[in-house]
Design a protein around this motif. Structure first.
Motif, PDB file in Angstrom:
ATOM      1  N   LEU A   1      29.433  25.505  46.287  1.00  0.00           N
ATOM      2  CA  LEU A   1      29.342  26.762  47.032  1.00  0.00           C
ATOM      3  C   LEU A   1      30.536  27.657  46.720  1.00  0.00           C
ATOM      4  N   ILE A   2      31.702  27.068  46.602  1.00  0.00           N
ATOM      5  CA  ILE A   2      32.905  27.818  46.218  1.00  0.00           C
ATOM      6  C   ILE A   2      32.709  28.384  44.816  1.00  0.00           C
ATOM      7  N   ARG A   3      32.180  27.565  43.925  1.00  0.00           N
ATOM      8  CA  ARG A   3      32.030  27.983  42.525  1.00  0.00           C
ATOM      9  C   ARG A   3      31.077  29.164  42.375  1.00  0.00           C
ATOM     10  N   LYS A   4      30.154  29.345  43.302  1.00  0.00           N
ATOM     11  CA  LYS A   4      29.272  30.517  43.241  1.00  0.00           C
ATOM     12  C   LYS A   4      30.093  31.806  43.273  1.00  0.00           C
ATOM     13  N   HIS A   5      31.234  31.748  43.922  1.00  0.00           N
ATOM     14  CA  HIS A   5      32.089  32.928  44.063  1.00  0.00           C
ATOM     15  C   HIS A   5      33.274  32.910  43.103  1.00  0.00           C
ATOM     16  N   GLU A   6      33.505  31.792  42.501  1.00  0.00           N
ATOM     17  CA  GLU A   6      34.698  31.622  41.668  1.00  0.00           C
ATOM     18  C   GLU A   6      34.330  31.130  40.273  1.00  0.00           C
ATOM     19  N   ASP A   7      33.274  31.654  39.711  1.00  0.00           N
ATOM     20  CA  ASP A   7      32.808  31.156  38.423  1.00  0.00           C
ATOM     21  C   ASP A   7      33.178  32.127  37.307  1.00  0.00           C
ATOM     22  N   GLY A   8      33.718  31.611  36.229  1.00  0.00           N
ATOM     23  CA  GLY A   8      34.005  32.430  35.059  1.00  0.00           C
ATOM     24  C   GLY A   8      35.450  32.880  34.954  1.00  0.00           C
ATOM     25  N   TYR A   9      35.799  33.331  33.777  1.00  0.00           N
ATOM     26  CA  TYR A   9      37.152  33.795  33.463  1.00  0.00           C
ATOM     27  C   TYR A   9      37.268  35.283  33.753  1.00  0.00           C
ATOM     28  N   VAL A  10      38.343  35.660  34.431  1.00  0.00           N
ATOM     29  CA  VAL A  10      38.660  37.074  34.657  1.00  0.00           C
ATOM     30  C   VAL A  10      40.161  37.261  34.511  1.00  0.00           C
ATOM     31  N   ASP A  11      40.525  38.438  34.068  1.00  0.00           N
ATOM     32  CA  ASP A  11      41.948  38.814  33.991  1.00  0.00           C
ATOM     33  C   ASP A  11      42.049  40.286  34.372  1.00  0.00           C
ATOM     34  N   ASP A  12      41.736  40.564  35.619  1.00  0.00           N
ATOM     35  CA  ASP A  12      41.708  41.927  36.145  1.00  0.00           C
ATOM     36  C   ASP A  12      43.123  42.330  36.559  1.00  0.00           C
ATOM     37  N   PRO A  13      43.653  43.405  35.988  1.00  0.00           N
ATOM     38  CA  PRO A  13      45.012  43.839  36.350  1.00  0.00           C
ATOM     39  C   PRO A  13      45.182  44.154  37.835  1.00  0.00           C
ATOM     40  N   ALA A  14      44.095  44.472  38.535  1.00  0.00           N
ATOM     41  CA  ALA A  14      44.178  44.761  39.963  1.00  0.00           C
ATOM     42  C   ALA A  14      44.258  43.499  40.813  1.00  0.00           C
ATOM     43  N   ASN A  15      43.950  42.357  40.220  1.00  0.00           N
ATOM     44  CA  ASN A  15      43.970  41.098  40.958  1.00  0.00           C
ATOM     45  C   ASN A  15      45.374  40.502  40.886  1.00  0.00           C
ATOM     46  N   PRO A  16      46.045  40.334  42.031  1.00  0.00           N
ATOM     47  CA  PRO A  16      47.406  39.807  42.002  1.00  0.00           C
ATOM     48  C   PRO A  16      47.513  38.390  41.444  1.00  0.00           C
ATOM     49  N   GLY A  17      46.387  37.655  41.371  1.00  0.00           N
ATOM     50  CA  GLY A  17      46.425  36.292  40.846  1.00  0.00           C
ATOM     51  C   GLY A  17      46.531  36.219  39.334  1.00  0.00           C
ATOM     52  N   GLY A  18      46.267  37.339  38.651  1.00  0.00           N
ATOM     53  CA  GLY A  18      46.327  37.336  37.190  1.00  0.00           C
ATOM     54  C   GLY A  18      45.145  36.598  36.589  1.00  0.00           C
ATOM     55  N   ALA A  19      45.347  36.075  35.384  1.00  0.00           N
ATOM     56  CA  ALA A  19      44.285  35.357  34.684  1.00  0.00           C
ATOM     57  C   ALA A  19      43.765  34.227  35.572  1.00  0.00           C
ATOM     58  N   THR A  20      42.429  34.170  35.718  1.00  0.00           N
ATOM     59  CA  THR A  20      41.792  33.208  36.622  1.00  0.00           C
ATOM     60  C   THR A  20      40.513  32.702  35.963  1.00  0.00           C
ATOM     61  N   ASN A  21      40.274  31.415  36.091  1.00  0.00           N
ATOM     62  CA  ASN A  21      39.016  30.841  35.606  1.00  0.00           C
ATOM     63  C   ASN A  21      38.549  29.821  36.628  1.00  0.00           C
ATOM     64  N   LEU A  22      37.272  29.912  36.987  1.00  0.00           N
ATOM     65  CA  LEU A  22      36.677  29.006  37.964  1.00  0.00           C
ATOM     66  C   LEU A  22      37.485  28.997  39.266  1.00  0.00           C
ATOM     67  N   GLY A  23      38.125  30.138  39.561  1.00  0.00           N
ATOM     68  CA  GLY A  23      38.889  30.285  40.792  1.00  0.00           C
ATOM     69  C   GLY A  23      40.318  29.793  40.727  1.00  0.00           C
ATOM     70  N   VAL A  24      40.740  29.245  39.611  1.00  0.00           N
ATOM     71  CA  VAL A  24      42.108  28.736  39.469  1.00  0.00           C
ATOM     72  C   VAL A  24      42.927  29.779  38.718  1.00  0.00           C
ATOM     73  N   THR A  25      43.961  30.279  39.386  1.00  0.00           N
ATOM     74  CA  THR A  25      44.809  31.302  38.772  1.00  0.00           C
ATOM     75  C   THR A  25      45.803  30.670  37.813  1.00  0.00           C
ATOM     76  N   ILE A  26      46.390  31.491  36.991  1.00  0.00           N
ATOM     77  CA  ILE A  26      47.406  31.009  36.056  1.00  0.00           C
ATOM     78  C   ILE A  26      48.596  30.419  36.807  1.00  0.00           C
ATOM     79  N   GLY A  27      48.921  30.991  37.971  1.00  0.00           N
ATOM     80  CA  GLY A  27      50.014  30.450  38.785  1.00  0.00           C
ATOM     81  C   GLY A  27      49.688  29.078  39.346  1.00  0.00           C
ATOM     82  N   THR A  28      48.469  28.924  39.843  1.00  0.00           N
ATOM     83  CA  THR A  28      48.044  27.629  40.376  1.00  0.00           C
ATOM     84  C   THR A  28      48.018  26.582  39.271  1.00  0.00           C
TER      85      THR A  28
END
Length: 190
Positions: A12-39
């Motif tokens: 259920l979480i993955r439905k919202h956190e699926d795929g790679y994104v690197d949106d400059p507006a997102n404070p988490g930075g590069a993210t894939n499957l909901g896991v940020t580069i910081g995490t």
């Protein structure tokens, strides 16, 4: 609660956190499957690269979700629907913020630490009432963020989908306790 609640919540979480994104507006930075580069960097114990974030798989992120979010908010000690709603909140906004949201829904001191006082308060409330209050508070928190205009529509949809699924879980009958032998107390085979 059992590990099966986590196993139900993760997709259920993955439905919202699926795929790679690197949106400059997102404070988490590069993210894939909901896991940020910081995490991922914290998980690895060293700075992660965007390539490593991009290469994440469901199998590699599941233990991160389990330890960093599910276990951190003590979800196994919560009713299933509430556990899922709090887990999703933690993934999206951080563990402390999610627990503060739960504590505010409970009307207790909001220190962001889920301990015995919070667990005792949870036991005194109907899970469905807490799910609704938690989701309402979550939306109120998100609306205050400076990036609401950019992400608000998706966040609103996500919170309502989480609410619906969490309430459905909360409405399910509790599994029957295993039968025990009245004479010896041992569990009986099914």
């Amino acid at each position: 609660m059992t590990a099966s609640t986590f196993e139900r919540a993760l997709p259920l979480i993955r439905k919202h956190e699926d795929g790679y994104v690197d949106d400059p507006a997102n404070p988490g930075g590069a993210t894939n499957l909901g896991v940020t580069i910081g995490t991922l960097s914290l998980w690895l114990g060293r700075p992660a690269t965007k390539a490593e974030v991009r290469a994440l798989t469901v199998a590699t992120v599941a233990p991160i979700y389990r330890r960093n979010y599910w276990d951190a908010v003590r979800a196994d000690e919560l009713p299933p629907g509430l556990a899922y709603a709090l887990f999703d909140f933690a993934v999206n906004s951080g563990n402390k913020r999610a627990v503060i949201g739960l504590q505010r829904a409970l009307g207790i001191a909001d220190d962001g630490a889920l301990g015995p006082i919070t667990l005792a308060a949870v036991a005194k409330h109907k899970p469905a009432d807490l799910i609704d209050a938690l989701c309402d508070g979550r939306l109120a928190f998100l609306r205050q963020l400076s990036i609401w205009a950019r992400f608000g529509k998706g966040w609103s949809r996500r919170v309502e989908e989480v609410r619906k699924a969490a309430l459905a879980m909360a409405a399910e009958p509790a599994p029957a306790a295993p039968a025990k032998c009245p004479a010896c107390g041992k569990l009986l085979a099914a």
